[in-house]
Design an enzyme around this catalytic site. Structure first.
Site, PDB file in Angstrom:
ATOM      1  N   THR A 159      19.315   6.415  24.927  1.00  0.00           N
ATOM      2  CA  THR A 159      20.195   7.503  24.489  1.00  0.00           C
ATOM      3  C   THR A 159      19.761   8.045  23.135  1.00  0.00           C
ATOM      4  O   THR A 159      19.747   9.255  22.915  1.00  0.00           O
ATOM      5  CB  THR A 159      21.659   7.003  24.419  1.00  0.00           C
ATOM      6  OG1 THR A 159      22.020   6.508  25.712  1.00  0.00           O
ATOM      7  CG2 THR A 159      22.601   8.109  24.012  1.00  0.00           C
ATOM      8  N   PHE A 176      33.063  10.199  19.744  1.00  0.00           N
ATOM      9  CA  PHE A 176      32.095  11.275  19.965  1.00  0.00           C
ATOM     10  C   PHE A 176      32.520  12.272  21.042  1.00  0.00           C
ATOM     11  O   PHE A 176      31.827  13.259  21.282  1.00  0.00           O
ATOM     12  CB  PHE A 176      30.715  10.695  20.325  1.00  0.00           C
ATOM     13  CG  PHE A 176      30.704   9.859  21.579  1.00  0.00           C
ATOM     14  CD1 PHE A 176      30.631  10.444  22.835  1.00  0.00           C
ATOM     15  CD2 PHE A 176      30.759   8.474  21.496  1.00  0.00           C
ATOM     16  CE1 PHE A 176      30.615   9.674  23.990  1.00  0.00           C
ATOM     17  CE2 PHE A 176      30.744   7.689  22.645  1.00  0.00           C
ATOM     18  CZ  PHE A 176      30.670   8.300  23.897  1.00  0.00           C
ATOM     19  N   ASN A 192      20.697  15.002  23.086  1.00  0.00           N
ATOM     20  CA  ASN A 192      19.686  14.118  23.669  1.00  0.00           C
ATOM     21  C   ASN A 192      19.120  14.565  25.019  1.00  0.00           C
ATOM     22  O   ASN A 192      18.710  13.751  25.828  1.00  0.00           O
ATOM     23  CB  ASN A 192      20.222  12.690  23.733  1.00  0.00           C
ATOM     24  CG  ASN A 192      21.416  12.539  24.652  1.00  0.00           C
ATOM     25  OD1 ASN A 192      21.850  13.483  25.307  1.00  0.00           O
ATOM     26  ND2 ASN A 192      21.946  11.334  24.708  1.00  0.00           N
ATOM     27  N   HIS A 216      21.384  14.019  30.853  1.00  0.00           N
ATOM     28  CA  HIS A 216      22.391  13.048  31.302  1.00  0.00           C
ATOM     29  C   HIS A 216      21.933  12.531  32.654  1.00  0.00           C
ATOM     30  O   HIS A 216      21.398  13.292  33.462  1.00  0.00           O
ATOM     31  CB  HIS A 216      23.765  13.718  31.460  1.00  0.00           C
ATOM     32  CG  HIS A 216      24.738  12.889  32.246  1.00  0.00           C
ATOM     33  ND1 HIS A 216      25.577  11.977  31.650  1.00  0.00           N
ATOM     34  CD2 HIS A 216      24.985  12.810  33.587  1.00  0.00           C
ATOM     35  CE1 HIS A 216      26.306  11.379  32.592  1.00  0.00           C
ATOM     36  NE2 HIS A 216      25.962  11.868  33.779  1.00  0.00           N
ATOM     37  N   ARG A 265      13.696  11.803  26.623  1.00  0.00           N
ATOM     38  CA  ARG A 265      14.395  11.872  25.334  1.00  0.00           C
ATOM     39  C   ARG A 265      13.446  11.713  24.149  1.00  0.00           C
ATOM     40  O   ARG A 265      13.627  12.371  23.125  1.00  0.00           O
ATOM     41  CB  ARG A 265      15.520  10.845  25.293  1.00  0.00           C
ATOM     42  CG  ARG A 265      16.677  11.265  26.199  1.00  0.00           C
ATOM     43  CD  ARG A 265      17.800  10.271  26.164  1.00  0.00           C
ATOM     44  NE  ARG A 265      18.979  10.761  26.860  1.00  0.00           N
ATOM     45  CZ  ARG A 265      19.799   9.984  27.539  1.00  0.00           C
ATOM     46  NH1 ARG A 265      19.571   8.675  27.633  1.00  0.00           N
ATOM     47  NH2 ARG A 265      20.863  10.496  28.128  1.00  0.00           N
ATOM     48  N   ARG A 293      16.928   6.846  34.974  1.00  0.00           N
ATOM     49  CA  ARG A 293      17.284   6.303  33.659  1.00  0.00           C
ATOM     50  C   ARG A 293      16.035   5.862  32.892  1.00  0.00           C
ATOM     51  O   ARG A 293      15.951   6.040  31.679  1.00  0.00           O
ATOM     52  CB  ARG A 293      18.299   5.169  33.806  1.00  0.00           C
ATOM     53  CG  ARG A 293      19.630   5.716  34.372  1.00  0.00           C
ATOM     54  CD  ARG A 293      20.764   4.751  34.289  1.00  0.00           C
ATOM     55  NE  ARG A 293      21.188   4.476  32.920  1.00  0.00           N
ATOM     56  CZ  ARG A 293      21.894   5.314  32.160  1.00  0.00           C
ATOM     57  NH1 ARG A 293      22.232   6.502  32.606  1.00  0.00           N
ATOM     58  NH2 ARG A 293      22.259   4.963  30.938  1.00  0.00           N
ATOM     59  N   LYS A 329      20.627  19.158  29.508  1.00  0.00           N
ATOM     60  CA  LYS A 329      21.660  19.623  28.586  1.00  0.00           C
ATOM     61  C   LYS A 329      21.251  20.913  27.865  1.00  0.00           C
ATOM     62  O   LYS A 329      20.077  21.310  27.899  1.00  0.00           O
ATOM     63  CB  LYS A 329      21.977  18.505  27.589  1.00  0.00           C
ATOM     64  CG  LYS A 329      22.595  17.274  28.264  1.00  0.00           C
ATOM     65  CD  LYS A 329      22.922  16.204  27.241  1.00  0.00           C
ATOM     66  CE  LYS A 329      23.587  14.999  27.881  1.00  0.00           C
ATOM     67  NZ  LYS A 329      23.945  13.977  26.881  1.00  0.00           N
TER      68      LYS A 329
END
Length: 141
Positions: free
Chosen positions: A93, A59, A114, A117, A104, A87, A11
């Site tokens: 998250t 959100f 965060n 994705h 993260r 993951r 991100k």
């Protein structure tokens, strides 16, 4: 074990921190191969469509704004149980709840800023990969 593909998006916050290489190293050190990659500035329409599943969530507007606020790095990862492995590497998250040593925990700022994705299922991975990549852009290796 099944060889799977999943999508990973680094991100804007993590791209801005210049940690793309550090994140890529984690993928590779854990048996995930990068079989397609591109840097992209998401348009408003792309972010809205990609995250449409969240459009009724409080959100959503902030997520779309964040994801269009700078370039992202989008990659297809391939490997054994790639969805779950990615993951696990990402962590929770909320970075304050993410296990030590996860992406993260190390690079995210908050639950909304965060760092990464990742697809949450093999089925969604296929849809998300197809959203950003044609089959000719994916190079098995």
């Amino acid at each position: 074990m099944a060889i799977e593909r999943t999508i990973s998006i680094i991100k804007p916050d993590a791209v801005g921190k210049n940690v793309i290489g550090k994140i890529y190293s984690r993928f590779e050190e854990n048996g995930l191969k990068i079989v397609a990659a591109k840097m992209k500035q998401l348009t408003l329409k792309e972010a809205q469509e990609f995250y449409a599943v969240h459009k009724d969530r409080p959100f959503y507007a902030g997520l779309v704004e964040f994801m269009t606020g700078g370039p992202v790095m989008i990659q297809v990862l391939e490997g054994e149980n790639a969805v779950l492995k990615n993951r696990e590497l990402m962590g929770a998250t909320n970075p304050t709840e993410a296990a030590e040593g996860t992406i993260r925990a190390d690079f995210a700022t908050s639950v909304s800023i965060n760092a990464v994705h990742g697809s949450d299922s093999v089925e969604n991975a296929a849809l998300e990969i197809a959203y950003f990549f044609s089959q000719t852009e994916i190079c098995p290796r």
